[in-house]
Design a protein around this motif. Structure first.
Motif, PDB file in Angstrom:
ATOM      1  N   UNK A 100      25.908  46.594  43.851  1.00 33.06           N
ATOM      2  CA  UNK A 100      26.424  47.814  43.135  1.00 33.06           C
ATOM      3  C   UNK A 100      26.183  48.859  44.181  1.00 33.06           C
ATOM      4  N   UNK A 101      26.829  49.829  43.824  1.00 33.67           N
ATOM      5  CA  UNK A 101      26.784  51.243  44.612  1.00 33.67           C
ATOM      6  C   UNK A 101      26.876  52.380  43.546  1.00 33.67           C
ATOM      7  N   UNK A 137      31.628  43.706  43.385  1.00 33.72           N
ATOM      8  CA  UNK A 137      30.892  45.064  43.802  1.00 33.72           C
ATOM      9  C   UNK A 137      31.239  45.994  42.646  1.00 33.72           C
ATOM     10  N   UNK A 138      30.151  46.672  42.202  1.00 40.29           N
ATOM     11  CA  UNK A 138      30.420  47.437  40.797  1.00 40.29           C
ATOM     12  C   UNK A 138      29.559  48.712  40.940  1.00 40.29           C
ATOM     13  N   UNK A 139      30.118  49.815  40.374  1.00 39.76           N
ATOM     14  CA  UNK A 139      29.700  50.993  40.395  1.00 39.76           C
ATOM     15  C   UNK A 139      28.422  50.612  39.535  1.00 39.76           C
ATOM     16  N   UNK A 140      27.318  51.335  39.769  1.00 46.71           N
ATOM     17  CA  UNK A 140      26.192  51.006  39.124  1.00 46.71           C
ATOM     18  C   UNK A 140      26.158  51.155  37.476  1.00 46.71           C
ATOM     19  N   UNK A 175      24.664  44.666  52.618  1.00 42.97           N
ATOM     20  CA  UNK A 175      23.526  45.329  52.790  1.00 42.97           C
ATOM     21  C   UNK A 175      23.662  46.235  54.031  1.00 42.97           C
ATOM     22  N   UNK A 176      24.602  45.916  54.877  1.00 44.85           N
ATOM     23  CA  UNK A 176      24.849  47.034  56.092  1.00 44.85           C
ATOM     24  C   UNK A 176      25.550  48.047  55.449  1.00 44.85           C
ATOM     25  N   UNK A 177      26.222  47.985  54.225  1.00 50.20           N
ATOM     26  CA  UNK A 177      26.883  49.348  53.898  1.00 50.20           C
ATOM     27  C   UNK A 177      26.161  49.901  52.500  1.00 50.20           C
ATOM     28  N   UNK A 178      24.830  49.704  52.658  1.00 52.78           N
ATOM     29  CA  UNK A 178      23.804  50.176  51.758  1.00 52.78           C
ATOM     30  C   UNK A 178      23.835  49.915  50.201  1.00 52.78           C
ATOM     31  N   UNK A 179      24.344  48.762  49.920  1.00 57.87           N
ATOM     32  CA  UNK A 179      24.608  48.269  48.663  1.00 57.87           C
ATOM     33  C   UNK A 179      23.284  48.131  47.955  1.00 57.87           C
ATOM     34  N   UNK A 192      33.647  55.394  46.235  1.00 59.57           N
ATOM     35  CA  UNK A 192      33.672  55.443  47.790  1.00 59.57           C
ATOM     36  C   UNK A 192      32.700  54.394  48.260  1.00 59.57           C
ATOM     37  N   UNK A 193      31.610  54.419  48.035  1.00 53.63           N
ATOM     38  CA  UNK A 193      30.743  53.460  48.697  1.00 53.63           C
ATOM     39  C   UNK A 193      31.318  52.164  48.116  1.00 53.63           C
ATOM     40  N   UNK A 194      31.524  51.765  46.698  1.00 54.48           N
ATOM     41  CA  UNK A 194      32.064  50.464  46.412  1.00 54.48           C
ATOM     42  C   UNK A 194      33.138  50.102  47.297  1.00 54.48           C
ATOM     43  N   UNK A 195      34.057  50.898  47.393  1.00 48.16           N
ATOM     44  CA  UNK A 195      35.180  50.547  48.434  1.00 48.16           C
ATOM     45  C   UNK A 195      34.851  50.382  49.895  1.00 48.16           C
ATOM     46  N   UNK A 196      33.683  51.073  50.459  1.00 45.42           N
ATOM     47  CA  UNK A 196      33.307  50.712  51.815  1.00 45.42           C
ATOM     48  C   UNK A 196      32.616  49.104  51.918  1.00 45.42           C
ATOM     49  N   UNK A 197      31.928  48.825  50.771  1.00 45.32           N
ATOM     50  CA  UNK A 197      31.239  47.634  50.715  1.00 45.32           C
ATOM     51  C   UNK A 197      32.239  46.602  50.454  1.00 45.32           C
TER      52      UNK A 197
END
Length: 125
Positions: A45-46, A93-96, A19-23, A50-55
């Motif tokens: 998901x993201x 954690x998946x790409x949308x 959540x903190x990384x905007x998932x 790049x956001x997947x990696x951040x999460x």
């Protein structure tokens, strides 16, 4: 058998980190009745790699602070679907696009959902 208290604690920490990384679409299932290898799944998901990696990095950091290191981490190179196995829980954690295509929540829909803390927000666009 249901997920252990420790597994639920880890689920909550992983969900907060995501959540903190905007998932997006953060959910969790108690899979302990179906699988002997883990108690719970966390799905998030993201919209981009790049956001997947951040999460993923934030989830690992947060659980490491709780004394848990991942047993295994798969899919990181492609950045489309990363699985992090912590033993008690497995975080996906998946790409949308992968999330929509594979629809893990449909696969595990018969398993009880784990209620997430009120401060966990799925950041939908």
């Amino acid at each position: 058998m249901t997920a252990t208290d420790r597994a639920i604690e880890l689920v909550h920490a992983a969900a907060r980190a995501a959540s903190d990384k905007l998932a997006q679409q953060i959910i969790a299932f108690d899979v302990s009745e179906q699988l002997a290898i883990t108690d719970a799944f966390v799905l998030a998901s993201a919209p981009n790699d790049r956001q997947v990696k951040s999460i993923v990095d934030e989830v690992e950091d947060r659980l490491r602070e709780m004394g848990r290191k991942p047993i295994r981490r798969e899919g990181e190179r492609d950045g489309r679907w990363v699985l992090i196995d912590f033993g008690d829980i497995v975080v996906h954690v998946q790409h949308e696009e992968e999330r929509e295509f594979y629809a893990l929540e449909r696969l595990w829909k018969d398993c009880p959902a784990i209620e997430l803390p009120a401060d966990v927000v799925s950041h939908e666009r």
